[in-house]
Design a protein around this motif. Structure first.
Motif, PDB file in Angstrom:
ATOM      1  N   ILE B 109       2.196   3.137  -2.182  1.00 25.78           N
ATOM      2  CA  ILE B 109       1.953   4.005  -3.331  1.00 25.78           C
ATOM      3  C   ILE B 109       3.212   4.796  -3.651  1.00 25.78           C
ATOM      4  O   ILE B 109       3.615   4.942  -4.801  1.00 25.78           O
ATOM      5  CB  ILE B 109       0.757   4.938  -3.045  1.00 25.78           C
ATOM      6  CG1 ILE B 109      -0.532   4.143  -3.141  1.00 25.78           C
ATOM      7  CG2 ILE B 109       0.746   6.109  -4.015  1.00 25.78           C
ATOM      8  CD1 ILE B 109      -1.746   4.909  -2.693  1.00 25.78           C
ATOM      9  N   THR B 110       3.831   5.278  -2.611  1.00 20.83           N
ATOM     10  CA  THR B 110       5.045   6.065  -2.840  1.00 20.83           C
ATOM     11  C   THR B 110       6.121   5.238  -3.539  1.00 20.83           C
ATOM     12  O   THR B 110       6.823   5.722  -4.414  1.00 20.83           O
ATOM     13  CB  THR B 110       5.580   6.582  -1.494  1.00 20.83           C
ATOM     14  OG1 THR B 110       4.600   7.403  -0.905  1.00 20.83           O
ATOM     15  CG2 THR B 110       6.856   7.398  -1.700  1.00 20.83           C
ATOM     16  N   LEU B 111       6.224   3.984  -3.135  1.00 26.63           N
ATOM     17  CA  LEU B 111       7.323   3.177  -3.667  1.00 26.63           C
ATOM     18  C   LEU B 111       7.016   2.572  -5.034  1.00 26.63           C
ATOM     19  O   LEU B 111       7.868   1.887  -5.590  1.00 26.63           O
ATOM     20  CB  LEU B 111       7.649   2.060  -2.669  1.00 26.63           C
ATOM     21  CG  LEU B 111       8.405   2.510  -1.425  1.00 26.63           C
ATOM     22  CD1 LEU B 111       8.446   1.410  -0.387  1.00 26.63           C
ATOM     23  CD2 LEU B 111       9.808   2.960  -1.789  1.00 26.63           C
ATOM     24  N   THR B 112       5.887   2.820  -5.535  1.00 26.97           N
ATOM     25  CA  THR B 112       5.530   2.155  -6.796  1.00 26.97           C
ATOM     26  C   THR B 112       5.284   3.157  -7.918  1.00 26.97           C
ATOM     27  O   THR B 112       5.289   4.366  -7.678  1.00 26.97           O
ATOM     28  CB  THR B 112       4.304   1.246  -6.584  1.00 26.97           C
ATOM     29  OG1 THR B 112       3.334   1.984  -5.888  1.00 26.97           O
ATOM     30  CG2 THR B 112       4.693   0.007  -5.825  1.00 26.97           C
ATOM     31  N   PRO B 113       5.077   2.647  -9.136  1.00 30.27           N
ATOM     32  CA  PRO B 113       5.232   3.455 -10.345  1.00 30.27           C
ATOM     33  C   PRO B 113       4.524   4.786 -10.338  1.00 30.27           C
ATOM     34  O   PRO B 113       3.322   4.862 -10.081  1.00 30.27           O
ATOM     35  CB  PRO B 113       4.633   2.569 -11.455  1.00 30.27           C
ATOM     36  CG  PRO B 113       4.770   1.198 -10.952  1.00 30.27           C
ATOM     37  CD  PRO B 113       4.684   1.269  -9.477  1.00 30.27           C
ATOM     38  N   THR B 115       3.789   7.291  -8.783  1.00 30.62           N
ATOM     39  CA  THR B 115       2.927   7.933  -7.794  1.00 30.62           C
ATOM     40  C   THR B 115       3.694   8.186  -6.498  1.00 30.62           C
ATOM     41  O   THR B 115       4.652   7.473  -6.173  1.00 30.62           O
ATOM     42  CB  THR B 115       1.720   7.037  -7.466  1.00 30.62           C
ATOM     43  OG1 THR B 115       2.211   5.746  -7.158  1.00 30.62           O
ATOM     44  CG2 THR B 115       0.766   6.977  -8.630  1.00 30.62           C
ATOM     45  N   LEU B 116       3.198   9.163  -5.773  1.00 32.09           N
ATOM     46  CA  LEU B 116       3.887   9.533  -4.541  1.00 32.09           C
ATOM     47  C   LEU B 116       2.863  10.152  -3.600  1.00 32.09           C
ATOM     48  O   LEU B 116       2.171  11.110  -3.959  1.00 32.09           O
ATOM     49  CB  LEU B 116       4.979  10.545  -4.896  1.00 32.09           C
ATOM     50  CG  LEU B 116       5.913  11.029  -3.810  1.00 32.09           C
ATOM     51  CD1 LEU B 116       7.306  11.160  -4.378  1.00 32.09           C
ATOM     52  CD2 LEU B 116       5.451  12.365  -3.264  1.00 32.09           C
TER      53      LEU B 116
ATOM     54  N   LYS F  42      12.219   5.958  -5.774  1.00 34.40           N
ATOM     55  CA  LYS F  42      12.064   4.649  -6.424  1.00 34.40           C
ATOM     56  C   LYS F  42      13.393   4.111  -6.896  1.00 34.40           C
ATOM     57  O   LYS F  42      13.896   3.118  -6.367  1.00 34.40           O
ATOM     58  CB  LYS F  42      11.088   4.778  -7.599  1.00 34.40           C
ATOM     59  CG  LYS F  42       9.695   5.092  -7.143  1.00 34.40           C
ATOM     60  CD  LYS F  42       8.828   5.456  -8.308  1.00 34.40           C
ATOM     61  CE  LYS F  42       7.514   6.036  -7.866  1.00 34.40           C
ATOM     62  NZ  LYS F  42       7.623   7.256  -7.061  1.00 34.40           N
TER      63      LYS F  42
HETATM   64 NA    NA Z   1       4.812   5.417  -6.097  1.00 30.13          NA
END
Ligand code: NA
Ligand code: NA
Lengths: 111, 157, 125, 781, 139, 127, 518
Positions: B109-113, B115-116, F42
């Motif tokens: 989740i952190t690494l994706t659009p 969201t963190l 990211k």
């Molecule tokens: Na994310």
């Protein structure tokens, strides 16, 4: 040197320029803060940029052994962040400190 | 997951002992390790190990795609002259309950659009997620549930 | 390059010393850390500089085929880094313990070993 | 001298120390009777040295000894002539009597054995001093007398006065000792000789040396302090705090005579100059007058004697300074006489004190019946002191007046001084000898009896000797006075004076002296009051001066030290870095070691960026509002340094630097969780400006030096060697690592020792808590 | 700092870092790395473990007290130097030999042992420091 | 083949550096800590990851490729954790969300309990 | 690369190493081994003293053997790793290094004995003996190494060990003192390192014999004067020379007494040693230029040092300043640079190592029997403990430079040397210092030992059993008195050391035998 080689040199130049700019911008965030976690985040970002920087330098010089440094950075770079996070957490009860730290940043200016 | 890690470790040991840290040697060591794990399958339960590998790969591919997408969105957001942000933290109700799965989900989740992952609730029922665009938390929850969480459950159950 | 580094080293030294001249133990320690870096850069520069070519012999050769960066200063700096790191860590914990025991991190307040207003020795016999 | 004889003399010189070593044990076993056995030591030595008298009286001198410290040209050697043998005999002869006397005087004292030990050591030191030939041997013994007298004077250590007197004696004579050392070394440097015998043989080499004056003044510094010449006289009366055997010994034949001995010894090589003949009589005369006048003031028997000792020493120095044949003979005679009568009188004083419980002359009287033997001894000694005919003192006095004469203005003045001094001494001598015994019986704290033989033997013998030696003056001159005078004069002379008075000026002066003495004796009470008034009016003397100097020294030291060592770390650091800046810039300027003006460096932009980041990081550390910001900024500069290393071909360094910087920040952060946070810097602006100046100068200096160093043509031999052999012999391709573990592995061994010890020290720091009650055991995790 | 996410990842991360540290140690003679850097990475690994999971699991994992490990490292290094005594060569002379481990020839050398000693010293000391600081104190 | 690799390498490093720059800009421009973390975790990760991949492609050496990929993996493993820890710590310490944030589920009283502070407390100095 | 194509003799020494050569390594290698073992058995505190003393005695034996070898055959060399000098690190023992190493180990052994009583289980568990061993390794290494960077490393080894010893106990005073000690000393060693960076940048070599033989050639091009002054400052700081001696009085009175004894005896002497080695042997011309400056530093150090001693009430602080004053006296010989002067300095160093250690141990015994270190409170000891009175007297005489103890002859030599050099003012300063020392210690003696306890019955304080203290002091008093009454062998050693410094050809020849043969 052939055309692709020249392109690569040009690409290295561009990449290093972009990375240099990134370094400087991130350093600005370290300087202006405003809060400790902001600075820590920026420091963490510096490590990230450095990994890229090392990769580009490795390509530029042909000495790929610099890669090992990148690996180590990837592994331990976050150690500093962890330590600071731990520190920030341990200061949880010192509300006064946090208030002073954040005063006039999220509160006054933006709202 | 644990088994694969053990397998990797075995492979690394192999490369160290054999004195050449090359990719083929590593792969060879990995296969040897897998065989070794197979020998002790009854004790460690490594039966579905190879079948699961395929699903893990699929998860990894999804993740890579999402990562690129996510970075692109951040780029657009950051470079837009007037940032129109509606950030916030929402609680995501977890279906997965194993430590490993929760952790994997949180990291993905952190690494994706947009969201963190900020935290997991004490009772491990909620994952607190910071979203850069939190105007519709339900939508975000749905995305996660349909996406990573489902894939994780497929890969590791 | 030595010129630029000499200048940078000057600034490192100056900043380190400025920090070490203050009364706060943490600032002094930051100064100590920078001081170490300044010296390490000095050793490195004094051994003359060479851009980018690490002193590592290629796999196929018995000796380096091109001029490499000078290895000896690097080894010296490595030793010095390690030592100054050890000392820095010690100093840091020492400062922390001193703060605990003395209740201050201001060196002006650290007057236990050499207290102010100590009496003169006996003047008689 | 035969080898056997040399060996015997050597033993004789060591014997007192051996006796000192066994004295405590012996005394523990035999109590005060150990004195009889211990007195054998000086007695035997006396006998040994008596054996030399014959040959020396025939004009021979003996020097012998052993090599001791060849590197410093120091021999353990002795030089025996009339002077040193006479002194040796006085020291051991009177020493024998003193040991016996001490046996009685300190009978039952818990530390009597220690006392014997000290006094025997002192005796050995004194003996060594007078016979020593090598300069430095003499000096060693000289200092040993100071030290042993410190122990003796402070023997009664629980009284503050004793301690003060002991320290005072140590400091004053110590000062003199250093002066003497310097003097001897100057003589050594000027003449190249290292022993008395060689110096005496060198004729006028010293007198002609350019450093003569320095040598003279330094030697006089030693002699005058030791022999209590004005204005250094004050320690001697204070030394009366010592038990009486000490006073009797130190102030008759030994310690205080050491200075006189030295002057007499050096008279042939240092004397016969205007300086000598001016300084010595001047100080000697002043001392004589001051001593006698102060003696008048006293009521304590010992102090009266002490001040007359000061006076006598002045007289001796004066006579030695005059330096004429007669004057020297007079000095010699007076020295011998004084040793005997002063020793006797001190012992008498002690005996009276011991038996009656007081030595205040105003509280004593009529003891002649209770202490008849003592009385006899006292009278005999006083007669010699007063210069009564038939006594040895008389011979001395005659010779003094003969020696001084009324030849000219200067000597006339000296004669007058001597006359006054002798008159006063006459009075005081008899005051000590007669006042306690004559007149009506006065109640004393203790009921007085005659003391035991141990106590009265000494004074009686010495008093008697004053008579006997004069009666056989022919023999005593032949054996003692003439050889000693010859030694002091550096040429053979014969002393002839006998108990038959000269007709002429000396006799007249003697008569005047006695008359003056009787007059003063009669008016002693009034004189005492007068002197007391005068002294009160002056209100200050060197004795108080000593206290003031000591206190002043302490105060001055205290102030100076508090300024220099003020306990403030920032001050220490500032001073240190000022020194650093000076250490670089001053020699660089004075010896023109500046770097040449460099060219502007050509570097790719990203290298500039990295350097810039480092500098920004440094600035950020300084300007950080709080320490956390500072720590993060610290990370930036460390990070930049790592990148610099990487760009300059040092992957290992870069690697390590990244790791170390990260860990530094981690440890900082871990520790910071325990520290209270307060603003980082609250120095006043002025201080900041100073710090900026110091830091900036230092930084610039060190940077300039680095630049200068890089402009030297460089020898790359080492790095080339390592590159060449790293792989082929040491089997490693990473040359840096090969240097670390092989070429220079010893560095690394030390380095990991540092790491290990740092870890352990940090563990100790964290774990050991300062001892708080109850928690103590628990904390020992 | 014992969050679920961190606690879950930390042990794996630690073991990975340890592996990497040994890798760095062993190849240090030929490529960037060596005992010191390896030791630092290993110590960082234990520090992370300690921060994530608490100090006592780390202590249990190490079994020996970190300072004892450090002492052992110094001993190993010193003995590597002293071994020269038996070969009539000066202190710290590199002695090399090839041994066969399961048919694979492996270079063994005092230099390697020395570097392992360095690794252990650094690992032990820095870990000891990190753990000592991580342990919460009284008062 | 070399040409292809050169061009690929060049493109990857430019793209990677561009993402890194974007992350840096994001860190500078975004309004609060939590939003800045998005940029760092990211764009930054992707940027550096791409440049490592470029290095692997450029080197065409299996050992390098392995290590470059390992570096990417390690990096992907650690980046989210540091983000998580920092975010959690900052939140727990009381650093507020940006004023215009629209939603905060953690602000409930339950979140107090969610913060499990502090660590084990072992005094022993075993063996 | 086949081995046969390489001519090893171009890179390595081919002659086999004799067992005797190992005496060069033993003074460093043995303490490290024993220190490591001690750390491994850290919790078996009862074994520590035995292991440490055994280790130190072995080291002492090796030191003695080395010293005898050096005196008989001249400087000894072992180049580590068999690499030809100057490429490998050459341990080079000349009379100076070997003799100082021996004396230092001697007092360390005595301190280890005293520590059996002074250091409790906690102190041992947290590393007293490992600290001690590594301190001695560092000190030994400093005295024996022939490589200037290696010297820096050993400096750091004993510095960090001294930190460990200093904080053992963690009282507030210790932490305060240790903070100042650590920071100032760190600055000192960092300066040393900086100077070494410059030196390497100038010479391109680190081997001291190599530097010595190249110095003449470098004088034209290199900034040797500045370099020398930097070394003077850095080592002056280690030696606690005025005006950079603040760290010593700030800290030496804070640790356990046995630690203070070891520090007071040994540590500043390493600084003096380094000054001698670098200034006299490596940069003689520069030293001669600086002799006036050094002489003033020496005079300032000795006089201000002893004034500091007079100003103190705490015996340990008195002793700290006495240490400083002694350093000033030693610097006088450095300023003179003549054979007599240097011999005096070296002889004084022997004396100071022994006497200062013994004096601190005396202070420990005084504290134990008298219950205090303060001159305001002490007293009544002489009556009850005459033996202590005797020890105190001997030691007081020793530092005051009076017979029959060790301080006399070095003082005489230095006075003589300064007179010979035409610097009477310097000899005056030395003599004045002697007098002031007599005053300072004489006062200490009469106040602490002779005087009755202020306000109390004389023998109230009789509590402790001073056996270890007496034993340790007695062991030290033997050489102290021997140096006083029969100094010849000591002087011979010091002379050999001094002449070895002044004429480095034997030293250089030992390291580069081929050159010597030419
Ligand atoms: Na994310
Ligand atoms: Na550092």
């Amino acid at each position: 040197m052939n055309a692709s080689g020249e392109f690569l040199v040009f690409a290295e130049f561009i990449a290093l320029a972009l990375l240099s700019l990134s370094f400087l911008l991130t350093v600005v965030r370290v300087l202006v803060g405003p809060s400790l976690p902001d600075r820590v985040l920026a420091l963490d970002m510096l490590v990230t940029i450095a990994i890229g920087f090392i990769a580009v330098i490795g390509i530029r010089t042909g000495f790929t052994l610099y890669l090992d440094i990148a690996i180590a950075l990837g592994l331990v770079g976050f150690l500093a962040t962890v330590a600071f996070a731990r520190f920030v957490l341990s200061r949880r009860y010192e509300q006064e400190f946090v208030r002073r730290d954040t005063l006039g940043i999220y509160g006054d200016k933006e709202q | 997951m644990r088994l694969s890690l053990i397998n990797i470790i075995l492979a690394l040991i192999w490369t160290a002992v054999s004195g050449s840290f090359t990719l083929p040697n590593f792969i060879f060591g990995f296969l040897l390790g897998a065989a070794a794990l197979y020998l002790i399958r009854e004790q460690v339960g490594s039966l579905g190990y190879f079948a699961r590998a395929v699903r893990v790969t699929s998860l990894a591919l999804l993740f890579l795609y999402e990562l690129v997408l996510s970075a692109w969105r951040v780029a657009l957001l950051v470079l837009s002259p007037k940032m129109d942000l509606k950030p916030g933290i929402f609680a995501y109700p977890l279906k997965v309950d194993r430590d490993f799965e929760i952790t994997l989900l949180a990291n993905l989740i952190t690494l994706t659009p947009g969201t963190l992952s900020v935290d997991v609730s004490e009772d491990r029922r909620f994952l607190y997620v910071h979203a850069i665009d939190c105007s519709d938390p339900e939508e975000l929850q749905r995305d996660i549930a349909e996406g990573f969480e489902r894939k994780i459950m497929e890969a590791f159950r | 390059m030595e010129v630029a580094l000499s200048f940078v080293v000057s600034v490192f030294f100056a900043v380190a010393i400025y920090l070490m001249l203050s009364k706060h133990i943490i600032r002094i320690l930051l100064g100590v850390s920078i001081f170490g870096n300044a010296v390490n850069l000095s050793i490195f520069t004094a051994g003359r500089l060479m851009r980018e070519v690490p002193p590592i012999i290629p796999e196929a050769l018995p000796t380096p085929e091109v001029a490499t960066a000078s290895p000896l200063p690097q080894a010296l700096v490595l030793t010095a880094i390690v030592i100054s790191f050890s000392l820095f860590a010690f100093l840091l914990v020492l400062a922390f313990r001193a703060y605990q025991e003395l209740g201050t991190d201001d060196t002006d307040g650290m007057r236990v070993a050499e207290p102010e207003g100590e009496p003169m020795p006996p003047l008689g016999y | 001298m035969t080898a056997d004889g040399q060996w015997l003399t050597f033993l004789a010189l060591l014997l007192p120390f051996a006796a000192a070593a066994i004295a405590p044990v012996l005394t523990k076993a035999l109590k005060h009777n150990a004195a009889w056995l211990l007195a054998l030591a000086p007695a035997l030595i006396f006998l040994h040295f008596s054996g030399f008298v014959g040959s020396i009286s025939e004009g021979e001198t003996l020097s012998a000894g052993y090599v001791w410290i060849p590197s410093l040209s120091v021999d353990f050697s002795w030089f025996l002539d009339g002077l040193s043998v006479t002194f040796a005999l006085l020291i051991t002869g009177i020493g024998t009597l003193i040991v016996l006397y001490a046996g009685g005087y300190l009978k039952g004292h818990e530390h009597q054995g220690r006392f014997f030990s000290f006094i025997l050591m002192f005796m050995g030191s004194m003996l060594g001093l007078v016979v020593a030939d090598s300069f430095l041997t003499l000096f060693v013994f000289w200092e040993l007398t100071s030290i042993t007298s410190f122990l003796l004077i402070g023997f009664d250590h629980s009284r503050e006065a004793s301690r003060r007197a002991a320290l005072q004696a140590l400091v004053v004579t110590g000062l003199g000792g250093l002066s003497l050392l310097a003097g001897l070394l100057v003589i050594w440097g000027a003449t190249g000789v290292t022993s008395m015998s060689a110096l005496l043989a060198s004729e006028s080499a010293l007198r002609d040396a350019p450093l003569y004056m320095a040598a003279l003044l330094l030697i006089l510094g030693g002699a005058f302090t030791k022999s209590a010449q004005f204005p250094f006289h004050f320690w001697l009366p204070n030394a009366m705090e010592a038990p009486t055997p000490v006073s009797a010994y130190l102030h008759s034949a030994t310690m205080v005579k050491a200075g006189v001995y030295l002057l007499m010894r050096l008279n042939p090589v240092l004397g016969d100059t205007v300086a000598w003949e001016t300084i010595l009589p001047l100080f000697g005369g002043a001392t004589l007058l001051v001593g006698t006048l102060l003696a008048v003031r006293q009521t304590d028997l010992k102090l009266m004697l002490a001040y007359t000792t000061v006076a006598s020493l002045g007289l001796l120095v004066m006579l030695t300074g005059v330096g004429s044949e007669k004057a020297v003979e007079a000095a010699v005679l007076y020295l011998v006489a004084h040793s005997m009568f002063k020793g006797a009188l001190f012992m008498v004083a002690g005996l009276v004190d011991h038996e009656s419980g007081t030595r205040d002359v105003t509280r004593l009287g009529g003891l002649r019946k209770a202490m008849p033997i003592t009385f006899v001894a006292a009278v005999l000694a006083a007669a010699s002191m007063g210069g009564v005919p038939l006594f040895f003192g008389f011979l001395a006095k005659e010779e003094i007046y003969a020696g001084l004469g009324f030849a000219g203005g200067w000597t006339a003045f000296l004669t007058l001084v001597a006359l006054i001094g002798n008159g006063l001494m006459f009075a005081i001598g008899f005051a000590v000898a007669l006042k306690p015994f004559l007149g009506a019986k006065v109640e004393t704290p203790k009921h007085a009896h005659e003391g035991p033989i141990l106590l009265w033997l000494g004074p009686l013998v010495l008093g008697g000797l004053g008579l006997v030696s004069a009666l056989v003056s022919g023999l005593s001159h032949q054996l003692v006075s003439s050889p000693m005078s010859s030694a002091v004069l550096g040429k053979p002379v014969t002393v002839t004076i006998s108990t038959v008075p000269h007709i002429g000026m000396p006799l007249v002066l003697s008569v005047v002296t006695v008359a003056l003495g009787i007059l003063v004796f009669a008016m002693l009470e009034r004189g005492r009051t007068a002197m007391a008034g005068i002294l009160t009016a002056i209100g200050w003397g060197p004795d108080q001066g000593f206290d003031q100097v000591m206190r002043g020294l302490t105060r001055l030291s205290f102030r100076v030290t508090n300024v220099i060592q003020n306990g403030r770390l920032d001050y220490y650091m500032t001073a240190t870095f000022v020194a650093v800046a000076a250490a670089v810039l001053i020699p660089m300027g004075l010896y023109d070691e500046w770097p040449t003006v460099p060219q502007f460096p050509r570097m790719p932009f990203y290298e500039w960026t990295v350097l810039l980041i480092g500098l920004i990081g440094l600035g950020a550390v300084i300007y950080a509002r709080d320490r956390l910001t500072a720590i993060v900024s610290l990370g930036i500069q460390g990070f930049a340094v790592a990148l610099i290393f990487m760009l300059l071909g040092a992957p290992d360094l870069s690697f390590t630097q990244f790791m170390v910087e990260t860990l530094s920040v981690v440890i900082l952060a871990l520790v910071m969780t325990r520290l209270r946070l307060s603003p980082t810097d609250h120095r006043p602006t002025g201080e900041k400006v100073l710090d900026v100046a110091v830091a900036g100068t230092c930084g610039a200096a060190l940077g300039l030096m680095l630049l200068r160093v890089t402009q030297v043509p460089f020898n790359t031999e080492l790095s080339e060697f390592f590159s060449q052999y790293s792989r082929v012999i040491a089997h490693g391709r990473n040359i840096v690592n090969v240097i670390l573990v092989d070429f220079r592995g010893t560095d690394t061994l030390g380095e990991i020792a540092v790491v290990m010890i740092a870890g352990l020290a940090i563990l100790a720091l964290v774990r050991i808590r300062s001892v708080k009650p109850l928690a103590e055991n628990k904390e020992e995790g | 700092m014992r969050t679920l996410i961190f606690r879950t990842v930390a042990p794996y991360l630690t073991s990975l870092m340890i592996l990497f540290s040994i890798f760095v140690l062993l190849r240090g003679h030929n490529e960037p790395g060596g005992g010191f850097i390896g030791g630092l990475i290993a110590a960082s690994a234990f520090a992370i473990y300690g921060i994530a999971c608490g100090v006592s699991p780390v202590r249990r994992a190490l079994y020996f007290h970190p300072m004892a490990i450090s002492g052992f490292g110094l001993l190993v290094s010193a003995i590597s130097g002293w071994l020269s005594l038996a070969f009539n060569v000066p202190f710290m002379t590199g002695l090399w030999t090839k041994v066969s481990v399961l048919g694979v020839p492996v270079d063994l050398s005092t230099v390697l042992f020395f570097d392992i000693g360095v690794y252990l010293v650094v690992l032990g000391s820095i870990t000891s420091v990190a753990l000592a600081l991580e342990e919460r104190e009284h008062g | 083949m070399d040409d292809l690799f050169n061009i690929l390498t060049g493109l990857l490093i430019i793209i990677g550096a561009a993402f890194t720059l974007i992350a840096a800009v994001g860190i500078l421009r975004l309004p609060d800590l939590y939003t800045r973390m998005h940029a760092a975790s990211k764009a930054g990760t992707l940027g550096s990851g791409l440049m490592l991949v470029a290095l692997a492609i450029f080197a065409q050496d299996q050992a390098i490729v392995t290590r470059a990929l390992a570096a990417v993996v390690f990096f992907l493993l650690t980046a989210p954790i540091s983000a998580h820890l920092l975010a959690k710590a900052a939140y727990a310490a009381g650093y507020k969300l940006w004023g215009r944030s629209v939603h905060d589920d953690m602000a409930s009283p339950a979140s107090e309990a969610a913060v499990s502070l502090d660590d084990e407390n072992i005094k022993e100095d075993q063996r | 690369m086949a081995a046969e194509t390489i001519d090893i003799s171009n890179a390595m020494l081919t002659a086999p190493t004799a067992l005797g050569d190992w005496m060069l390594v033993a003074p460093v290698g043995l303490p490290i081994l024993f220190g490591a073992v001690l750390l491994m058995v850290r919790h078996e505190t009862r074994l520590h003293a035995g292991i440490a003393i055994a280790g130190l005695l072995l080291t002492l034996g090796a030191n003695a053997a080395l010293l005898l070898q050096v005196l008989a055959d001249g400087p000894q060399v072992m180049t580590m790793g068999r690499w030809l000098p100057p490429f490998g690190i050459s341990f080079t023992a000349d009379a100076l290094g070997a003799s100082l190493a021996f004396v230092a180990t001697l007092v360390a052994s005595v301190c280890a004995l005293y520590a059996m009583k002074d250091i409790g289980a906690t102190g041992r568990r947290y590393g007293f003996y490992p600290f001690l061993m590594l301190l001695m390794a560092g000190v030994g290494g400093s005295f024996l190494t022939g490589d200037i960077f290696n010297l820096y490393v050993w400096f750091e080894v004993f510095l960090i060990s001294s930190f460990g010893l200093l904080i053992l106990g963690s009282t507030d005073r210790q932490l305060d003192g240790a903070t100042k000690y650590a920071i100032l000393n760190l600055v000192g060693t960092t300066l040393f390192l900086t100077a070494t960076a410059y030196l390497y940048g100038t010479f391109g070599t680190l081997n001291m014999a190599d530097i010595a033989r190249k110095a003449d050639a470098m004088r034209e091009t290199g900034p040797l004067m500045t370099l020398t002054v930097l070394y003077l400052l850095a080592f002056g700081m280690k030696a606690a020379a005025f005006p950079v001696n603040f760290w010593l009085p700030a800290s030496y009175h804070t640790p356990r007494i046995v630690t203070a004894a070891l520090f007071g005896g040994v540590l500043t002497k390493v600084g003096v040693y380094a000054l001698l080695r670098v200034l006299v042997m490596l940069f003689p011309v520069e030293r001669a230029e600086l002799s006036g400056v050094i002489a003033w530093v020496a005079a300032g150090t000795m006089v201000l040092g002893i004034m500091g001693a007079i100003a103190q009430s705490d015996i340990r602080r008195i002793l700290g300043f006495v240490v400083i004053s002694g350093v000033g006296v030693m610097l006088a010989g450095l300023a003179l640079g003549t054979e007599t002067g240097l011999t005096g300095t070296i002889l004084y160093a022997f004396h100071s190592v022994l006497a200062m250690t013994a004096l601190y141990l005396l202070a420990g015994v005084i504290k134990e029997l008298g219950g205090s270190y303060s001159l305001h409170e002490l007293g009544g000891l002489y009556r009850t403990y005459p033996a202590m009175g005797a020890f105190a007297l001997v030691l007081m005489l020793a530092v005051a430079g009076l017979p029959p103890a060790s301080g006399l002859w070095p003082k005489i030599m230095l006075v003589r040397a300064s007179l010979d050099a035409g610097w009477p003012w310097l000899s005056f300063a030395i003599l004045l210092t002697g007098l002031l020392t007599t005053i300072a210690l004489g006062r200490m003696y009469i106040l602490a030992i002779w005087r009755n306890r202020p306000g109390q019955a004389p023998s109230d304080a009789a509590t402790g059993a001073p056996g270890y203290g007496y034993g340790s002091m007695a062991l030290l008093c033997v050489p102290i008195i021997l140096l006083g009454i029969y100094p010849e062998p000591f002087i011979r050693v010091a002379e050999a050391a001094a002449s070895g410094l002044l004429d480095a050809s034997a030293y250089i020849g030992a390291v580069f035998p081929a050159e010597a043969a030419q």
